[in-house]
Motif scaffolding. Structure first.
Motif, PDB file in Angstrom:
ATOM      1  N   VAL A 138       0.835  -1.202   0.000  1.00 21.87           N
ATOM      2  CA  VAL A 138       0.000   0.000   0.000  1.00 21.87           C
ATOM      3  C   VAL A 138       0.874   1.257   0.000  1.00 21.87           C
ATOM      4  CG1 VAL A 138      -1.715   1.317   1.299  1.00 21.87           C
ATOM      5  CG2 VAL A 138      -1.929  -1.169   1.125  1.00 21.87           C
ATOM      6  N   ALA A 139       1.958   1.240   0.793  1.00 23.05           N
ATOM      7  CA  ALA A 139       2.840   2.398   0.887  1.00 23.05           C
ATOM      8  C   ALA A 139       3.783   2.510  -0.303  1.00 23.05           C
ATOM      9  CB  ALA A 139       3.654   2.326   2.175  1.00 23.05           C
ATOM     10  N   GLY A 140       3.951   1.394  -1.043  1.00 22.72           N
ATOM     11  CA  GLY A 140       4.848   1.406  -2.191  1.00 22.72           C
ATOM     12  C   GLY A 140       6.308   1.485  -1.802  1.00 22.72           C
ATOM     13  N   VAL A 141       6.694   0.785  -0.719  1.00 29.25           N
ATOM     14  CA  VAL A 141       8.084   0.805  -0.264  1.00 29.25           C
ATOM     15  C   VAL A 141       8.630  -0.619  -0.261  1.00 29.25           C
ATOM     16  CG1 VAL A 141       7.716   2.870   1.129  1.00 29.25           C
ATOM     17  CG2 VAL A 141       7.435   0.608   2.179  1.00 29.25           C
ATOM     18  N   GLU A 397      17.582   2.962  -3.741  1.00 33.19           N
ATOM     19  CA  GLU A 397      17.178   2.559  -5.098  1.00 33.19           C
ATOM     20  C   GLU A 397      15.706   2.860  -5.328  1.00 33.19           C
ATOM     21  OE1 GLU A 397      18.280  -1.534  -5.353  1.00 33.19           O
ATOM     22  OE2 GLU A 397      20.361  -1.111  -5.901  1.00 33.19           O
ATOM     23  N   HIS A 398      14.896   2.623  -4.316  1.00 33.52           N
ATOM     24  CA  HIS A 398      13.468   2.906  -4.453  1.00 33.52           C
ATOM     25  C   HIS A 398      13.212   4.403  -4.628  1.00 33.52           C
ATOM     26  CE1 HIS A 398       9.155   2.749  -3.874  1.00 33.52           C
ATOM     27  NE2 HIS A 398       9.274   3.636  -2.909  1.00 33.52           N
ATOM     28  N   PRO A 403      12.025  -0.331  -9.021  1.00 34.41           N
ATOM     29  CA  PRO A 403      10.832  -1.009  -8.494  1.00 34.41           C
ATOM     30  C   PRO A 403      11.120  -1.624  -7.128  1.00 34.41           C
ATOM     31  CG  PRO A 403      11.877  -2.311 -10.229  1.00 34.41           C
ATOM     32  CD  PRO A 403      12.562  -0.973 -10.228  1.00 34.41           C
ATOM     33  N   SER A 404      10.109  -1.649  -6.260  1.00 38.06           N
ATOM     34  CA  SER A 404      10.257  -2.229  -4.922  1.00 38.06           C
ATOM     35  C   SER A 404      10.518  -3.710  -5.018  1.00 38.06           C
ATOM     36  CB  SER A 404       9.001  -1.973  -4.091  1.00 38.06           C
ATOM     37  OG  SER A 404       8.796  -0.601  -3.894  1.00 38.06           O
TER      38      SER A 404
END
Length: 404
Positions: A138-141, A397-398, A403-404
Motif C-alpha cells: 500500500v505504501a509502495g516501499v 534505489e526505491h 521497483p520495490s
C-alpha cells in the motif's frame, strides 16, 4: 532512513530486536509495530513500540479459521467413510496459513494508517506477520521478510490455490496488488540446513536474544553433573499438546537417573504440569536462554525455532520432541544436520524412545561436534550491522525510481 519493523507475536518480536537495534545504532529512525499485548516486550528492549491490531477482531477471525478447519476435516473424514477425526499435516499447514492471514486482517487497518502517517523508507516484517506485506504494498516501499529459523516460503509454498483467495482481498481493499512470492528474506538460518527454494536471501548472523534477565549465582557454581535445559517455549503452553505429563516426566526422570542437573524454563512457574517434578529439578521463569544454554550440555524442547536456533548458534546439541507439523519440520532439519535428534510426539509415542534419545543427546560426542560445526558456520555469517547496509541500498534505489 525510517525503518518499520512488524512482528505479530511474542517470540517473533525477539527475532527482530537485534536488527532493529543495529538500524537504530546506524543512525536511522526505528519503530517496531506489534499487537497490543506485546508492546511492553519491545519497550523492555529499549526500542519504540507502536500497537497495531484489534485483539477482539483477531480472536473472532481466528475462531472462524478454526471452525472452517474442523468443518473441512470433518467433511473429508465423512467422505472417505472414516471415523478417525485426525487432520493431515497438509490440512494443518493450510490452516496455519489461514491463521496468519486472519492475524494480518486484524492488524491491517492500523498498520496501513501507521505507514501513511509515518512514511517508512523500508519495512521489515517477520514472515508470520503478513500485514507487513500488505502495508509495504500500500505504501509502495521495499519489504523484507525476516524468517525465524525453519525455512519455508511463508504461506506461498503451502497451497496457493487455498490461501491466495483469502490474502488478495486485503490488498484490493487499499488498491494494491498481492504478490505471489516472497520478494526477499533476511535469513539467519545456517546455509547447510536450508531447503533449496527460488527466493532471494539476505544472510544475517543470528544474534541470540531472549529478553532481559537477572543472572543468578547458581548459574556459575560448580555443577553436580551435566546441565540440561528443558523447555516447551511459548507455543505449547496452552495445554493442547501431548507435551507435559508422561512425556515431560520421562525426560526428567531419565536425565536425573543419568546424573544430570535439570533446569526447566517456563513462562509460568505455577503451571500444573510442574507440580509433580522430582526433587533436584530447578524451575526458572522467563529466563534468557542465551545466558543459560552456554552452561548446558544439551537442550530438550518442543521444536520451537527460537529455542532451536539459539542452541545451534551456541553449539548446544538438542533433542526435539515435536508434536506440531511445523515443529516436526524443524526437528527433521536438526536431525538431518547431525546437530541433534528428533522424536515425534503423539498419543502412541514410545516412552522408551524418548528416554533413549534423552540419554543420547547428553552422551554423544558426535552430536556435540556437529553442533559446534553449525555454530561456526553461523558465526561466519554477516552481522546485523552489515544487513542494515542492504536496507539502506534498497531504500535509496526505491527513492531513485527502482521497483520495490
Amino acid at each position: 532512513m525510517r525503518v518499520l519493523f512488524v512482528a505479530q507475536g511474542p517470540s517473533h518480536v525477539q527475532w527482530q530486536i537485534p536488527l532493529a537495534w543495529a538500524s537504530q545504532l546506524a543512525g536511522h529512525e526505528v519503530l517496531v509495530a506489534t499487537r497490543p499485548p506485546y508492546v511492553d516486550q519491545v519497550a523492555r528492549a529499549g526500542l519504540t513500540a507502536v500497537a497495531v491490531g484489534d485483539e477482539q477482531r483477531i480472536a473472532a477471525l481466528e475462531k472462524q479459521v478454526k471452525d472452517d478447519f474442523l468443518a473441512a476435516v470433518g467433511r473429508r473424514v465423512h467422505d472417505e467413510g472414516g471415523t478417525d477425526f485426525v487432520p493431515t499435516e497438509r490440512e494443518m499447514l493450510i490452516a496455519g496459513g489461514r491463521k496468519m492471514i486472519a492475524l494480518a486482517e486484524g492488524m491491517t487497518e492500523d498498520a496501513v494508517a501507521l505507514t501513511r502517517a509515518w512514511h517508512p523508507s523500508v519495512i521489515v516484517h517477520d514472515t508470520g506477520a503478513l500485514v507487513g506485506v500488505v502495508a509495504a504494498a500500500v505504501a509502495g516501499v521495499p519489504a523484507f521478510g525476516q524468517i525465524w529459523g525453519a525455512t519455508s516460503d511463508g504461506i506461498f509454498d503451502v497451497a496457493d490455490d487455498h490461501i491466495h483467495p483469502y490474502f488478495a482481498p486485503l490488498f484490493e481493499r487499499y488498491g494494491a496488488q498481492a504478490p505471489t512470492v516472497t520478494p526477499a528474506w533476511i535469513d539467519p538460518s545456517p546455509p547447510s540446513m536450508r531447503a533449496q527454494l527460488p527466493v532471494r536471501r539476505v544472510d544475517m548472523r543470528y544474534t541470540p536474544y531472549s529478553g532481559p534477565g537477572l543472572v543468578p549465582d547458581w548459574l556459575w557454581q560448580e555443577q553436580t553433573g551435566p546441565r540440561v535445559c528443558l523447555t516447551t517455549g511459548i507455543s505449547v503452553s496452552d495445554g493442547t499438546s501431548p507435551w507435559g505429563g508422561e512425556v515431560q516426566r520421562t525426560v526428567v526422570e531419565t536425565l536425573r537417573e543419568r546424573g544430570c542437573e535439570v533446569v526447566v524454563t517456563v513462562k509460568n512457574a505455577d503451571h500444573p504440569s510442574l507440580r509433580d517434578l522430582p526433587s533436584g529439578v530447578r524451575v526458572v521463569e522467563s529466563f534468557p536462554l542465551n545466558v543459560l544454554l552456554p552452561t548446558c550440555a544439551a537442550v530438550v524442547h518442543h521444536g520451537g525455532t527460537g529455542t532451536g536456533t539459539t542452541a545451534l548458534a551456541l553449539g548446544v546439541p538438542q533433542l526435539v520432541l515435536a508434536h506440531h507439523p511445523m515443529h516436526r519440520q524443524w526437528g527433521a532439519q536438526v536431525a538431518d544436520s547431525g546437530a541433534g535428534l528428533m522424536v515425534r510426539i503423539d498419543e502412541e509415542t514410545d516412552t522408551a524412545a524418548i528416554a533413549a534419545s534423552a540419554r543420547a543427546v547428553v552422551d554423544s560426542p558426535g552430536l556435540r561436534a556437529k553442533a559446534a560445526e553449525v555454530a561456526a558456520e553461523m558465526a561466519a555469517m554477516p552481522a546485523p550491522s552489515e544487513v542494515v547496509g542492504i536496507l539502506e541500498k534498497a531504500a535509496v534505489e526505491h527513492s531513485n525510481g527502482a521497483p520495490s
